[in-house]
Design a protein around this motif. Structure first.
Motif, short mmCIF file in Angstrom:
data_model
loop_
_atom_site.label_atom_id
_atom_site.label_comp_id
_atom_site.label_asym_id
_atom_site.label_seq_id
_atom_site.Cartn_x
_atom_site.Cartn_y
_atom_site.Cartn_z
N SER A 49 0.84 -1.36 0.09
CA SER A 49 -0.11 0.04 0.18
C SER A 49 0.74 1.23 -0.08
O SER A 49 0.33 2.34 -0.34
N TRP A 50 2.38 0.97 0.54
CA TRP A 50 3.10 2.18 0.36
C TRP A 50 3.64 2.41 -1.07
O TRP A 50 4.29 3.44 -1.34
N ALA A 51 3.53 1.56 -1.91
CA ALA A 51 4.30 1.42 -3.15
C ALA A 51 4.22 2.81 -4.04
O ALA A 51 5.09 3.54 -4.67
N ALA A 52 2.93 3.35 -4.09
CA ALA A 52 2.76 4.65 -5.04
C ALA A 52 3.45 5.73 -4.36
O ALA A 52 4.14 6.52 -5.25
N SER A 53 3.44 5.89 -3.10
CA SER A 53 4.15 7.09 -2.43
C SER A 53 5.67 7.13 -2.45
O SER A 53 6.41 7.90 -2.56
N VAL A 54 6.17 5.56 -2.30
CA VAL A 54 7.37 5.46 -2.41
C VAL A 54 8.00 5.59 -3.78
O VAL A 54 9.15 6.38 -3.96
N GLY B 150 18.11 0.87 -2.41
CA GLY B 150 19.34 1.68 -2.37
C GLY B 150 19.07 3.27 -2.64
O GLY B 150 19.75 3.88 -3.56
N GLN B 151 18.01 3.68 -1.88
CA GLN B 151 17.53 5.13 -1.92
C GLN B 151 17.20 5.40 -0.64
O GLN B 151 16.65 4.67 -0.12
N PRO B 152 17.22 6.71 -0.30
CA PRO B 152 16.83 7.29 0.66
C PRO B 152 15.25 7.09 0.64
O PRO B 152 14.47 7.68 -0.30
N LEU B 153 14.66 6.98 1.73
CA LEU B 153 13.01 7.07 1.92
C LEU B 153 12.58 7.67 3.58
O LEU B 153 13.52 7.61 4.23
N ARG B 154 11.70 8.44 3.37
CA ARG B 154 11.32 9.34 4.61
C ARG B 154 10.22 8.78 5.19
O ARG B 154 9.02 8.36 4.40
N PHE B 155 10.06 8.32 6.44
CA PHE B 155 8.89 8.17 7.08
C PHE B 155 8.06 9.21 7.60
O PHE B 155 8.68 10.26 8.38
N GLU B 156 6.72 9.53 7.32
CA GLU B 156 5.96 10.45 8.10
C GLU B 156 4.83 9.93 8.73
O GLU B 156 3.97 8.96 8.32
N GLU B 157 4.78 10.19 9.81
CA GLU B 157 3.80 9.90 10.83
C GLU B 157 2.34 10.50 10.51
O GLU B 157 2.08 11.49 10.40
N LEU B 158 1.27 9.52 10.15
CA LEU B 158 -0.08 9.87 10.20
C LEU B 158 -0.76 10.05 11.66
O LEU B 158 -0.61 9.25 12.44
N GLY B 159 -1.45 10.99 11.65
CA GLY B 159 -2.16 11.54 13.13
C GLY B 159 -3.65 10.23 13.08
O GLY B 159 -3.65 10.08 11.92
N PRO B 160 -3.98 10.25 14.20
CA PRO B 160 -5.20 9.42 14.17
C PRO B 160 -6.20 9.83 13.32
O PRO B 160 -6.88 9.07 12.57
N GLY C 23 9.20 9.19 -2.52
CA GLY C 23 10.23 8.46 -1.54
C GLY C 23 9.71 8.53 -0.29
O GLY C 23 10.53 8.90 0.82
N VAL C 24 8.31 8.46 0.08
CA VAL C 24 7.78 8.63 1.25
C VAL C 24 6.93 7.37 1.76
O VAL C 24 6.36 6.73 0.85
N VAL C 25 7.03 7.00 3.03
CA VAL C 25 6.22 6.05 3.54
C VAL C 25 5.29 6.67 4.59
O VAL C 25 5.88 7.35 5.48
N ARG C 26 3.85 6.57 4.60
CA ARG C 26 3.20 7.20 5.58
C ARG C 26 2.32 6.24 6.39
O ARG C 26 1.93 5.20 5.67
N ALA C 27 2.30 6.25 7.65
CA ALA C 27 1.58 5.19 8.44
C ALA C 27 1.46 5.69 9.78
O ALA C 27 1.90 6.62 10.44
#
Length: 288
Positions: free
Chosen positions: A141-146, A209-219, A150-154
């Motif tokens: 489910s993260w594939a499109a934003s990655v 082999g690439q930087p990814l950023r994690f972004e926290e989702l609020g409830p 280059g972002v994972v949101r969860a």
């Protein structure tokens, strides 16, 4: 004859790939044209859990079943089990969920799974319950934003889940369908470690082999996203599940995959490496 329901699904198609040669198997699906994984001894049947006639045809001559149902709150299990018993099925291997064993889990989805397990226990047929944690493949489910950002949101990014590779669930299911001693047993299935979304992001970045950023989702943000995809009661159940994960309810690791199959459960990193193309930008995916 083995009947595999959900044969085009995440676990079902992996199960079919792992069945030993020569075992007669019937692949049940609402859309036979979607079946891409076959064995020399396999046949395909179109059937729907809402259609008694189609189910009766699918169950003809069947002695063992891999059962997957997905319509939360529906009576698909009750209908199928009644017809399976009438058809002479002897053993049902059911895909359930690990949350069933958690007394604190009282959301709609878990109650539905508990009720379905009880229906199977009372059916008069032999049974095996498979209770996996979250699938590692849920991270698709993260594939499109990655790919695009280059972002994972969860939600609750540091919370732990001992997620399991669908291929390992399938391997245990094959053992239960083709081996001895699984009747009346509950197999709780996890990966080899509990891992957070933040850690998954780091491992996925290393694989790609690439930087990814994690972004926290609020409830509130996470619930709004769920409500755009699911009915309100399902979104509420998924939020309840996420809160239990935040509180540590999904971090326990079981060694069931090794005990049943003889080899350790696959890690998230292994799954990510095997599915890296799904996360790679179009140019890299084409080169790979």
């Amino acid at each position: 004859m083995i009947l595999v329901t959900g044969s085009t699904g995440t676990v079902g198609r992996e199960l079919v790939r792992r069945l030993p040669d020569g075992i007669p198997v019937r692949l049940m699906t609402r859309s036979p044209e979607r079946v891409t994984t076959m064995t020399p001894a396999a046949e395909t049947v179109g059937a729907d859990f809402t259609d008694d006639g189609s189910l009766a045809r699918a169950l003809q001559g069947v002695r063992k079943v891999f059962l997957v149902t997905a319509r939360v709150g529906a009576d698909d299990d009750a209908r199928f089990l009644r017809l399976a018993r009438e058809a002479g099925v002897r053993h049902v291997v059911k895909l359930s969920a690990a949350a069933v064993a958690d007394g604190a889990a009282d959301d709609l989805i878990t109650r539905w799974q508990r009720d379905n397990e009880e229906l199977l226990r009372r059916s008069g047929m032999e049974w095996t319950m498979l209770r996996p944690r979250a699938f590692t493949s849920n991270s698709l489910s993260w594939a499109a934003s990655v790919r695009s950002e280059g972002v994972v949101r969860a939600l609750y990014g540091s919370s732990l889940n001992a997620c399991v590779d669908p291929r390992d669930i399938a391997a245990v299911a094959v053992s239960a369908l083709t081996g001895d001693g699984h009747e009346g047993r509950v197999h709780t299935l996890t990966g080899p470690e509990a891992i957070s979304a933040v850690q998954q992001t780091a491992q996925l970045a290393a694989v790609l082999g690439q930087p990814l950023r994690f972004e926290e989702l609020g409830p509130q943000e996470a619930e709004a996203a769920l409500r755009r995809r699911w009915p309100a009661e399902i979104a509420e159940a998924l939020m309840s599940s996420a809160r239990r994960q935040r509180d540590g309810a999904k971090a326990a690791v079981a060694d069931t995959v090794r005990a049943v199959t003889g080899r350790p459960a696959r890690s998230f990193r292994t799954w990510a490496a095997d599915h890296a193309a799904a996360f790679a930008p179009p140019a890299k995916a084409a080169e790979g």
